[in-house]
Design an enzyme around this catalytic site. Structure first.
Site, short mmCIF file in Angstrom:
data_model
loop_
_atom_site.label_atom_id
_atom_site.label_comp_id
_atom_site.label_asym_id
_atom_site.label_seq_id
_atom_site.Cartn_x
_atom_site.Cartn_y
_atom_site.Cartn_z
N HIS A 109 40.39 32.71 49.01
CA HIS A 109 40.39 32.77 50.48
C HIS A 109 40.44 31.37 51.10
O HIS A 109 39.81 30.44 50.61
CB HIS A 109 39.25 33.64 51.02
CG HIS A 109 37.86 33.11 50.92
ND1 HIS A 109 37.34 32.23 51.83
CD2 HIS A 109 36.86 33.37 50.04
CE1 HIS A 109 36.07 31.97 51.52
NE2 HIS A 109 35.77 32.64 50.42
N HIS A 125 27.01 27.84 51.86
CA HIS A 125 26.98 28.11 53.30
C HIS A 125 26.17 27.08 54.08
O HIS A 125 25.58 27.38 55.11
CB HIS A 125 26.54 29.56 53.61
CG HIS A 125 27.64 30.55 53.35
ND1 HIS A 125 27.71 31.78 53.94
CD2 HIS A 125 28.75 30.46 52.57
CE1 HIS A 125 28.81 32.42 53.51
NE2 HIS A 125 29.44 31.63 52.68
N ASP A 159 36.45 32.59 43.60
CA ASP A 159 35.53 32.24 44.69
C ASP A 159 34.41 31.36 44.15
O ASP A 159 34.36 31.04 42.96
CB ASP A 159 34.95 33.52 45.32
CG ASP A 159 34.64 33.34 46.82
OD1 ASP A 159 34.22 32.24 47.22
OD2 ASP A 159 34.83 34.31 47.58
N ASP A 213 33.20 26.47 49.56
CA ASP A 213 33.46 27.90 49.65
C ASP A 213 34.52 28.06 50.74
O ASP A 213 34.19 28.03 51.90
CB ASP A 213 32.17 28.64 50.01
CG ASP A 213 32.37 30.12 50.23
OD1 ASP A 213 33.46 30.63 49.93
OD2 ASP A 213 31.43 30.78 50.71
N GLU A 230 38.15 36.23 54.75
CA GLU A 230 37.21 36.75 53.74
C GLU A 230 35.79 36.73 54.29
O GLU A 230 35.01 37.65 54.04
CB GLU A 230 37.30 35.90 52.46
CG GLU A 230 36.54 36.48 51.26
CD GLU A 230 35.08 36.05 51.16
OE1 GLU A 230 34.36 36.61 50.32
OE2 GLU A 230 34.63 35.17 51.93
N GLU A 231 35.47 35.68 55.00
CA GLU A 231 34.08 35.48 55.43
C GLU A 231 33.60 36.53 56.44
O GLU A 231 32.42 36.59 56.76
CB GLU A 231 33.89 34.07 56.00
CG GLU A 231 34.09 32.94 54.99
CD GLU A 231 33.01 32.86 53.91
OE1 GLU A 231 32.04 33.62 53.99
OE2 GLU A 231 33.14 32.04 52.99
#
Ligand SMILES: [Zn+2]
Length: 356
Positions: free
Chosen positions: A72, A330, A242, A184, A219-220
């Site tokens: 992603h 994150h 990922d 990410d 994706e998130e």
């Protein structure tokens, strides 16, 4: 690492992936036979089979094994939600930020004409005049405002509701790791590109499978782009690339670490969105052992990845997730060990080299 730096420093909040798509197209010139962008914005790059002497599945079954990779492109970030009369911006988060990490941040507001620097802070009083109660409170996203240091009229002229906002954070080598925001999932974009380049650079450069390398969108916010893309691609095998949690850090019990840093590529058994196809899991594990590539199985109790929507597209797909251990995920200091990064690349290249 230059490529990873460029990937992490290009803003691409979910739904606003156009800049990264352009960058990937530039960086992969000559690597793919075809590229197209689907209606949602996912970039679909095809490298056709290049069978060598070994009889390809294509000869037996008239079409090569089609392997779809999903990496992603989007990152967690913000979209402008409101511009107030004093020229302060309010934002809507896109994806899950931990509000405890959002104090006093430099941000970039990406407007149509230019990127504007700004400062993001929670509403309220500075520490000198805050009450004890105020000091304990963790702000929510709704409490955050962005100051662009410009007159209100100027802000209103230049910024639109829906403009993307990202936090400013450097790409830095820290010991044997690299640290940046949006590891990410730029890590996976890097792994996909580097693995296919590695495959293409092999002496004979052959592979029997047809590779659909898909750089997915959104994706998130629920793995939206991967699902629709896999309806278009119709893969035989779907591999989600990922990052995953690596919480081998202070304050977390050992049984909750998910992965351990520097122990190699993560072979995801399951997360709360999907369970990997057991045959694929075992195949990746066997290949990792055979080629002496560091690897570790991992189970994530809560969290999702693009495999979830690929697995359930159409009449279902055999799906597996190859994940890279990432500390401080994150946040804007996501940390990846070079050994883990290289293990993911090598294992994917080996898989693609023998599939089909
Ligand atoms: Zn991710």
């Amino acid at each position: 690492m230059d490529l990873l730096e460029r990937l992490t420093q290009t803003s691409a909040v979910a739904g606003r992936e156009h800049r990264l798509r352009q960058l990937i197209l530039q960086e992969t010139k000559g690597l793919f036979d075809e590229t197209r962008v689907d209606n949602m914005g996912s970039l679909i790059c095809v490298r056709k089979a290049r069978p060598g002497k070994r009889p390809a599945r294509s000869k037996k079954q008239d079409k090569p094994l089609r392997v779809m990779l999903a990496a992603h492109m989007d990152q967690i970030g913000f979209l402008v939600r409101h511009i107030d009369d004093s020229g302060f911006l309010r934002v809507q988060n896109v994806g899950g930020f931990d509000c405890r990490n959002l104090f006093a941040r430099l941000v970039t507001v990406c407007t149509e004409k230019a990127d504007l620097p700004g400062v993001m802070n929670p509403a309220g009083k500075p520490v000198h005049i805050a009450s004890e109660e105020d000091k304990k409170r963790v702000p929510e996203i709704a409490d955050l405002s962005i100051d662009l240091g410009l007159p209100p009229k100027e802000v209103q002229k230049r910024v639109k509701i829906g403009d993307m906002v990202t936090i400013k954070a450097p790409f830095t080598r820290v010991g044997d790791t690299v640290v940046a925001q949006a590891m990410d999932n730029r890590v996976a974009c890097w792994v996909a590109i580097r693995a296919i380049q590695k495959l293409a650079a092999k002496k004979n450069g052959t592979h029997n499978c047809e590779i659909y390398c898909v750089f997915t969108v959104q994706e998130e916010v629920g793995c939206r782009g991967a699902g629709t893309a896999s309806f278009g691609v119709e893969p035989d095998v779907a591999i989600s690339l990922d990052t995953t949690l690596c919480v081998d850090t202070p304050g977390v019990p050992d049984d909750m670490r998910v992965t351990k840093q520097a122990q190699g590529a993560g072979l995801m058994v399951m997360d709360s969105s999907m369970i990997s196809d057991v045959g694929l899991l075992e195949e990746f594990e066997r290949l990792a052992k055979k080629h002496r590539i560091k690897h570790q199985r991992s189970v994530l109790g809560r969290g999702g990845n693009d495999g979830s929507t690929m697995q359930r597209a159409a009449d279902g797909r055999k799906t597996f997730a190859l994940v890279c251990p990432t500390r401080y995920i994150h946040t804007v200091t996501e940390m990846v060990h070079l050994d883990d990064l290289h293990a993911c690349r090598d294992l994917l290249a080996v898989y693609l080299g023998q599939a089909g």
